[in-house]
Design a protein around this motif. Structure first.
Motif, PDB file in Angstrom:
ATOM      1  N   SER A  12       8.851  12.583  52.198  1.00 38.00           N
ATOM      2  CA  SER A  12       9.000  11.434  51.302  1.00 38.00           C
ATOM      3  C   SER A  12       7.938  11.482  50.224  1.00 38.00           C
ATOM      4  CB  SER A  12       8.879  10.113  52.075  1.00 38.00           C
ATOM      5  OG  SER A  12       9.814  10.056  53.125  1.00 38.00           O
ATOM      6  N   ILE A  13       8.310  11.047  49.025  1.00 40.39           N
ATOM      7  CA  ILE A  13       7.360  10.932  47.924  1.00 40.39           C
ATOM      8  C   ILE A  13       7.501   9.545  47.323  1.00 40.39           C
ATOM      9  CG2 ILE A  13       7.256  13.385  47.337  1.00 40.39           C
ATOM     10  CD1 ILE A  13       9.318  12.853  45.158  1.00 40.39           C
ATOM     11  N   THR A  14       6.410   9.026  46.767  1.00 43.90           N
ATOM     12  CA  THR A  14       6.431   7.729  46.116  1.00 43.90           C
ATOM     13  C   THR A  14       6.350   7.911  44.615  1.00 43.90           C
ATOM     14  OG1 THR A  14       4.029   7.451  46.117  1.00 43.90           O
ATOM     15  CG2 THR A  14       5.209   6.752  48.093  1.00 43.90           C
ATOM     16  N   ASP A  15       6.473   6.795  43.879  1.00 44.63           N
ATOM     17  CA  ASP A  15       6.415   6.868  42.423  1.00 44.63           C
ATOM     18  C   ASP A  15       5.062   7.367  41.939  1.00 44.63           C
ATOM     19  OD1 ASP A  15       5.953   3.293  41.829  1.00 44.63           O
ATOM     20  OD2 ASP A  15       5.148   4.635  43.334  1.00 44.63           O
ATOM     21  N   ALA A  16       4.003   7.211  42.771  1.00 51.64           N
ATOM     22  CA  ALA A  16       2.685   7.734  42.388  1.00 51.64           C
ATOM     23  C   ALA A  16       2.723   9.247  42.270  1.00 51.64           C
ATOM     24  CB  ALA A  16       1.632   7.318  43.412  1.00 51.64           C
ATOM     25  N   THR A  17       3.599   9.902  43.027  1.00 55.99           N
ATOM     26  CA  THR A  17       3.694  11.353  42.987  1.00 55.99           C
ATOM     27  C   THR A  17       4.289  11.836  41.679  1.00 55.99           C
ATOM     28  OG1 THR A  17       4.118  11.260  45.354  1.00 55.99           O
ATOM     29  CG2 THR A  17       4.513  13.350  44.286  1.00 55.99           C
ATOM     30  N   LEU A  18       5.259  11.085  41.142  1.00 59.26           N
ATOM     31  CA  LEU A  18       5.958  11.524  39.948  1.00 59.26           C
ATOM     32  C   LEU A  18       5.396  10.940  38.664  1.00 59.26           C
ATOM     33  CD1 LEU A  18       9.623  11.223  41.259  1.00 59.26           C
ATOM     34  CD2 LEU A  18       8.151  13.234  41.288  1.00 59.26           C
ATOM     35  N   ALA A  19       4.574   9.901  38.776  1.00 61.27           N
ATOM     36  CA  ALA A  19       4.118   9.200  37.573  1.00 61.27           C
ATOM     37  C   ALA A  19       3.244  10.074  36.691  1.00 61.27           C
ATOM     38  CB  ALA A  19       3.369   7.929  37.966  1.00 61.27           C
ATOM     39  N   THR A  20       2.394  10.889  37.268  1.00 57.49           N
ATOM     40  CA  THR A  20       1.461  11.706  36.488  1.00 57.49           C
ATOM     41  C   THR A  20       1.739  13.193  36.652  1.00 57.49           C
ATOM     42  OG1 THR A  20      -0.119  11.653  38.324  1.00 57.49           O
ATOM     43  CG2 THR A  20      -0.340   9.973  36.618  1.00 57.49           C
ATOM     44  N   GLY A  21       2.958  13.525  37.024  1.00 49.87           N
ATOM     45  CA  GLY A  21       3.288  14.923  37.241  1.00 49.87           C
ATOM     46  C   GLY A  21       3.254  15.256  38.716  1.00 49.87           C
ATOM     47  N   PRO A  22       3.833  16.416  39.099  1.00 46.65           N
ATOM     48  CA  PRO A  22       3.900  16.785  40.521  1.00 46.65           C
ATOM     49  C   PRO A  22       2.517  16.884  41.156  1.00 46.65           C
ATOM     50  CG  PRO A  22       5.326  18.182  39.184  1.00 46.65           C
ATOM     51  CD  PRO A  22       4.483  17.386  38.227  1.00 46.65           C
ATOM     52  N   SER A  23       2.364  16.262  42.314  1.00 44.90           N
ATOM     53  CA  SER A  23       1.118  16.324  43.062  1.00 44.90           C
ATOM     54  C   SER A  23       1.416  15.950  44.498  1.00 44.90           C
ATOM     55  CB  SER A  23       0.071  15.365  42.470  1.00 44.90           C
ATOM     56  OG  SER A  23       0.453  14.030  42.711  1.00 44.90           O
ATOM     57  N   LEU A  24       0.397  16.033  45.354  1.00 41.97           N
ATOM     58  CA  LEU A  24       0.560  15.669  46.753  1.00 41.97           C
ATOM     59  C   LEU A  24       0.292  14.197  46.991  1.00 41.97           C
ATOM     60  CD1 LEU A  24      -1.096  18.720  48.578  1.00 41.97           C
ATOM     61  CD2 LEU A  24       1.329  18.275  48.168  1.00 41.97           C
ATOM     62  N   ASN A  25      -0.095  13.455  45.943  1.00 40.72           N
ATOM     63  CA  ASN A  25      -0.340  12.024  46.117  1.00 40.72           C
ATOM     64  C   ASN A  25       0.963  11.325  46.488  1.00 40.72           C
ATOM     65  OD1 ASN A  25      -3.031  12.283  45.400  1.00 40.72           O
ATOM     66  ND2 ASN A  25      -2.596  12.004  43.217  1.00 40.72           N
ATOM     67  N   GLY A  26       0.906  10.554  47.567  1.00 42.65           N
ATOM     68  CA  GLY A  26       2.092   9.823  47.997  1.00 42.65           C
ATOM     69  C   GLY A  26       3.068  10.634  48.802  1.00 42.65           C
ATOM     70  N   LEU A  27       2.704  11.836  49.219  1.00 42.54           N
ATOM     71  CA  LEU A  27       3.598  12.693  49.992  1.00 42.54           C
ATOM     72  C   LEU A  27       3.351  12.493  51.482  1.00 42.54           C
ATOM     73  CD1 LEU A  27       5.692  14.972  50.208  1.00 42.54           C
ATOM     74  CD2 LEU A  27       3.789  16.608  50.028  1.00 42.54           C
ATOM     75  N   SER A  28       4.421  12.267  52.236  1.00 48.37           N
ATOM     76  CA  SER A  28       4.315  12.123  53.684  1.00 48.37           C
ATOM     77  C   SER A  28       5.412  12.918  54.360  1.00 48.37           C
ATOM     78  CB  SER A  28       4.391  10.650  54.098  1.00 48.37           C
ATOM     79  OG  SER A  28       5.655  10.118  53.766  1.00 48.37           O
ATOM     80  N   LEU A  29       5.105  13.404  55.561  1.00 50.64           N
ATOM     81  CA  LEU A  29       6.057  14.156  56.367  1.00 50.64           C
ATOM     82  C   LEU A  29       6.321  13.383  57.648  1.00 50.64           C
ATOM     83  CD1 LEU A  29       4.493  17.730  55.967  1.00 50.64           C
ATOM     84  CD2 LEU A  29       6.326  16.700  54.601  1.00 50.64           C
ATOM     85  N   SER A  30       7.574  13.383  58.099  1.00 54.92           N
ATOM     86  CA  SER A  30       7.953  12.569  59.249  1.00 54.92           C
ATOM     87  C   SER A  30       8.814  13.365  60.216  1.00 54.92           C
ATOM     88  CB  SER A  30       8.734  11.327  58.809  1.00 54.92           C
ATOM     89  OG  SER A  30       8.007  10.571  57.866  1.00 54.92           O
ATOM     90  N   VAL A  31       8.624  13.053  61.500  1.00 57.83           N
ATOM     91  CA  VAL A  31       9.506  13.519  62.559  1.00 57.83           C
ATOM     92  C   VAL A  31      10.159  12.279  63.154  1.00 57.83           C
ATOM     93  CG1 VAL A  31       9.689  14.762  64.747  1.00 57.83           C
ATOM     94  CG2 VAL A  31       8.020  15.495  63.041  1.00 57.83           C
ATOM     95  N   ILE A  32      11.494  12.242  63.136  1.00 61.73           N
ATOM     96  CA  ILE A  32      12.224  11.020  63.482  1.00 61.73           C
ATOM     97  C   ILE A  32      13.265  11.308  64.561  1.00 61.73           C
ATOM     98  CG2 ILE A  32      13.690   9.164  62.607  1.00 61.73           C
ATOM     99  CD1 ILE A  32      12.569   9.803  59.805  1.00 61.73           C
TER     100      ILE A  32
END
Length: 211
Positions: free
Chosen positions: A33-53
């Motif tokens: 999952s990525i949040t708008d913080a990840t895309l607002a200033t260009g690709p980055s790892l900010n706001g990136l999370s990994l999940s096992v469901i």
């Protein structure tokens, strides 16, 4: 099977995006999952999370920037022949634990509670759905001694409108959501702070694409 979801958000001329990518491996799903913080200033790892469901069983989230892990476990039992759905959530870095429970009294009535351990903060919500189309949900927060109210109505097969009020912040909100197809939906929201002299509403539009 791989599924994706991308939501574009537009609020007061500010644009952002939220996205998820899910790999369905049967009983267990892997999700990024990525949040708008990840895309607002260009690709980055900010706001990136990994999940096992594992649906209706557990969710394990790992937030890469914060290096934080959230554990969530779900279970259901029967109390006096009525289903009680329970969720246990723990945030490792914050050392915070919350318990959620929902008791289904019947098809029209259910009661939900949220309690954060070591805080004394408890929220109680009652949901009333008499006809399957309209849902009235009053709630009370014992920690802040505040109450909220929301009313949701399905207008047509694909349209849902709702109104809400939060007494603690005195924010009045309205939403209109339409499911355009199995591949997408959009939502328009307006919120107004009744404490502000101008009482100018904040408008938000969201468009979601599933692929």
């Amino acid at each position: 099977m791989i599924r994706g979801c991308l939501t574009g958000i537009y609020e007061n001329d500010v644009a952002g995006a939220v996205g998820t990518l899910t790999l369905d491996g049967g009983d267990v799903k892997l999700q990024a999952s990525i949040t708008d913080a990840t895309l607002a200033t260009g690709p980055s790892l900010n706001g990136l999370s990994l999940s096992v469901i594992k649906p209706a069983s557990f969710v394990i989230d790992y937030n890469l920037p914060k290096k934080d892990v959230k554990f969530q476990f779900m279970n259901s039992v029967r109390v006096m022949e009525r289903p009680l759905h329970m969720t246990y959530t723990h945030w490792k870095n914050e050392n915070r634990t919350a318990l959620d429970g929902t008791l289904m009294i019947d098809q029209a009535h259910k009661v939900s509670a949220n309690y954060v351990l070591d805080s004394g903060n408890c929220k109680l919500r009652y949901s009333y759905n008499p006809d399957g189309l309209t849902t009235v949900e009053p709630s009370y927060d014992f920690g802040s001694n505040a109450w909220d109210l929301s009313v949701t109505r399905m207008v047509h097969a694909n349209d849902v409108v709702s109104a809400s009020y939060q007494s603690s912040s005195k924010v009045l909100g309205f939403d209109w959501r339409r499911i355009t197809s199995s591949n997408g939906s959009f939502k328009v929201s307006a919120t107004m702070n009744l404490d502000e002299p101008s009482k100018i509403p904040t408008l938000t539009a969201e468009s979601t694409l599933n692929f």
